[in-house]
Write a protein that holds these residues in place. Structure first.
Motif, PDB file in Angstrom:
ATOM      1  N   TYR A 183      -8.924  -5.300   0.284  1.00  0.00           N
ATOM      2  CA  TYR A 183      -8.767  -4.407  -0.687  1.00  0.00           C
ATOM      3  C   TYR A 183      -9.631  -4.727  -2.184  1.00  0.00           C
ATOM      4  O   TYR A 183      -9.011  -5.866  -2.328  1.00  0.00           O
ATOM      5  CB  TYR A 183      -7.332  -3.897  -0.908  1.00  0.00           C
ATOM      6  N   ARG A 196       5.273  -9.280   5.149  1.00  0.00           N
ATOM      7  CA  ARG A 196       4.100  -9.721   4.473  1.00  0.00           C
ATOM      8  C   ARG A 196       3.887 -11.090   4.750  1.00  0.00           C
ATOM      9  O   ARG A 196       2.449 -11.479   4.781  1.00  0.00           O
ATOM     10  CB  ARG A 196       4.714  -9.538   2.999  1.00  0.00           C
ATOM     11  N   VAL A 248      -5.545  -7.665   4.643  1.00  0.00           N
ATOM     12  CA  VAL A 248      -4.248  -7.558   5.626  1.00  0.00           C
ATOM     13  C   VAL A 248      -4.534  -7.677   6.915  1.00  0.00           C
ATOM     14  O   VAL A 248      -5.716  -7.270   7.429  1.00  0.00           O
ATOM     15  CB  VAL A 248      -3.501  -6.297   5.390  1.00  0.00           C
ATOM     16  N   TRP A 306       2.945  -3.056   0.619  1.00  0.00           N
ATOM     17  CA  TRP A 306       1.995  -2.833  -0.745  1.00  0.00           C
ATOM     18  C   TRP A 306       1.436  -3.956  -0.882  1.00  0.00           C
ATOM     19  O   TRP A 306       1.496  -5.264  -0.944  1.00  0.00           O
ATOM     20  CB  TRP A 306       3.250  -2.693  -1.855  1.00  0.00           C
ATOM     21  N   MET A 307      -0.039  -3.607  -1.512  1.00  0.00           N
ATOM     22  CA  MET A 307      -0.976  -4.713  -1.775  1.00  0.00           C
ATOM     23  C   MET A 307      -1.884  -4.537  -3.104  1.00  0.00           C
ATOM     24  O   MET A 307      -1.687  -3.269  -3.691  1.00  0.00           O
ATOM     25  CB  MET A 307      -1.926  -4.533  -0.635  1.00  0.00           C
ATOM     26  N   GLN A 308      -2.219  -5.488  -3.600  1.00  0.00           N
ATOM     27  CA  GLN A 308      -2.996  -5.445  -4.975  1.00  0.00           C
ATOM     28  C   GLN A 308      -4.343  -5.929  -4.731  1.00  0.00           C
ATOM     29  O   GLN A 308      -4.813  -6.129  -3.515  1.00  0.00           O
ATOM     30  CB  GLN A 308      -2.299  -6.843  -5.694  1.00  0.00           C
ATOM     31  N   GLU A 332      -2.421 -12.857   0.722  1.00  0.00           N
ATOM     32  CA  GLU A 332      -2.022 -12.707  -0.500  1.00  0.00           C
ATOM     33  C   GLU A 332      -3.433 -13.093  -1.445  1.00  0.00           C
ATOM     34  O   GLU A 332      -3.832 -12.611  -2.539  1.00  0.00           O
ATOM     35  CB  GLU A 332      -0.700 -12.952  -1.280  1.00  0.00           C
ATOM     36  N   LEU A 351       0.133 -10.203   5.626  1.00  0.00           N
ATOM     37  CA  LEU A 351      -0.429  -9.959   4.388  1.00  0.00           C
ATOM     38  C   LEU A 351      -1.093 -11.479   3.964  1.00  0.00           C
ATOM     39  O   LEU A 351      -0.698 -12.534   4.154  1.00  0.00           O
ATOM     40  CB  LEU A 351       0.460  -9.645   3.276  1.00  0.00           C
ATOM     41  N   SER A 374      -2.072   0.127  -7.106  1.00  0.00           N
ATOM     42  CA  SER A 374      -1.890  -0.655  -5.825  1.00  0.00           C
ATOM     43  C   SER A 374      -2.278   0.314  -4.718  1.00  0.00           C
ATOM     44  O   SER A 374      -2.650   1.524  -4.843  1.00  0.00           O
ATOM     45  CB  SER A 374      -0.301  -0.902  -5.792  1.00  0.00           C
ATOM     46  N   HIS A 419      -0.543  -0.041   2.458  1.00  0.00           N
ATOM     47  CA  HIS A 419      -1.096  -0.354   3.684  1.00  0.00           C
ATOM     48  C   HIS A 419      -0.310   0.036   4.790  1.00  0.00           C
ATOM     49  O   HIS A 419       0.718  -0.475   4.819  1.00  0.00           O
ATOM     50  CB  HIS A 419      -1.908  -1.343   3.734  1.00  0.00           C
ATOM     51  N   GLN A 461      -6.651  -8.640  -2.261  1.00  0.00           N
ATOM     52  CA  GLN A 461      -5.633  -9.052  -1.153  1.00  0.00           C
ATOM     53  C   GLN A 461      -6.182  -8.331   0.301  1.00  0.00           C
ATOM     54  O   GLN A 461      -6.664  -7.352   0.597  1.00  0.00           O
ATOM     55  CB  GLN A 461      -4.377  -8.729  -1.325  1.00  0.00           C
TER      56      GLN A 461
END
Length: 279
Positions: free
Chosen positions: A208, A25, A238, A231-233, A31, A29, A216, A219, A236
């Motif tokens: 996303y 992450r 990547v 896992w993404m919200q 965030e 990621l 959620s 990815h 967010q």
């Protein structure tokens, strides 16, 4: 105005195989993409790709950052913008371009002053930004929803029926290396970019959006025989290395914006991975 930048260095497949969840992450990621009245850039060493988002409740000016060592941001760069919020505008060296929701703007290099604005402070624009190095100054161009190239992909039977819209590609606008578009999953479909693929000539960033509250997206990344997941919200992003697959599955349908840069502008230049071969 909030102005900041973060550098992400390139990681090899050997390193990524050994990463735990938090390390993955931290490495890939993004965030917090959208910044109110500011721009917080993430500068990736994969193809020098830069990612950010700005919510201009008050006007925000595009300024250079230390990593660029340039007099102004677009001295050696091009910029792609897609609005995912309320109606707004981008003023480029005195010319104003109005952008409604899901409309885009390409800005070529050597434009010195760029200002982001919203029509309404209560419903501000949300400008998603991608930037890459550029070798030539191409004209600034707005891309409306009727200007995009639309491709229908997948099928309900495989839970990946989706609509792909190409905004900033060389068949729509003259660009150096940046490509941007948007893919929307249809109701009942959750898989994007499946069958998965890699394109070792280009890197990619996925952003996303339209992920419903409480849902959620998972990815998937990594080499085809050594995959990992993040896992993404909603809202967010990547970073996807050139050697990695980039695919996702959500607990609901959703939309994502893809941005690419690298060796060529051939959208179809990819190496497809057979689904049974994924590990």
């Amino acid at each position: 105005m909030v102005k900041n930048s973060e550098v992400r260095y390139a990681a090899s497949p050997r390193e990524v195989k050994r990463m735990d969840t938090q390390e993955l992450r931290d490495e890939f990621l993004i965030e917090n993409v959208m910044t109110v009245d500011g721009i917080n850039w993430v500068y990736s060493h994969y193809d020098r790709f830069m990612t950010a988002g700005v919510v201009p409740v008050n006007d925000v000016k595009l300024e250079t950052v230390d990593q660029l060592k340039s007099e102004y941001f677009l001295e050696r760069r091009e910029l792609g913008i897609i609005n995912i919020g309320g109606k707004g505008s981008v003023t480029v060296d005195g010319t104003t371009y109005s952008l409604d929701n899901k409309e885009a703007l390409y800005i070529g290099k050597e434009n010195k002053e760029v200002v982001f604005s919203s029509e309404s402070q209560s419903n501000p624009a949300k400008f998603y930004l991608n930037s890459t190095p550029a070798h030539k100054a191409y004209p600034t161009k707005k891309i409306g929803t009727n200007d995009v190239e639309v491709v229908e992909l997948g099928a309900p039977e495989t839970a990946n029926a989706r609509t792909l819209r190409k905004y900033i590609v060389n068949s729509v606008v003259d660009v150096c290396q940046l490509q941007m578009g948007m893919t929307s999953l249809k109701t009942g479909s959750v898989w994007n970019t499946m069958p998965a693929h890699v394109h070792d000539r280009r890197m990619e960033v996925y952003f996303y959006i339209d992920v419903p509250e409480g849902q959620s997206v998972c990815h998937f990344m990594g080499q085809t025989d050594e995959t990992r997941h993040i896992w993404m919200q909603n809202e967010q992003a990547v970073i996807s290395p050139p050697w990695s697959i980039h695919s996702g599955s959500g607990t609901s349908n959703y939309t994502f914006i893809w941005g690419m840069a690298g060796e060529n502008l051939d959208y179809g230049d990819m190496d497809v991975a057979n689904i049974p071969d994924l590990r």
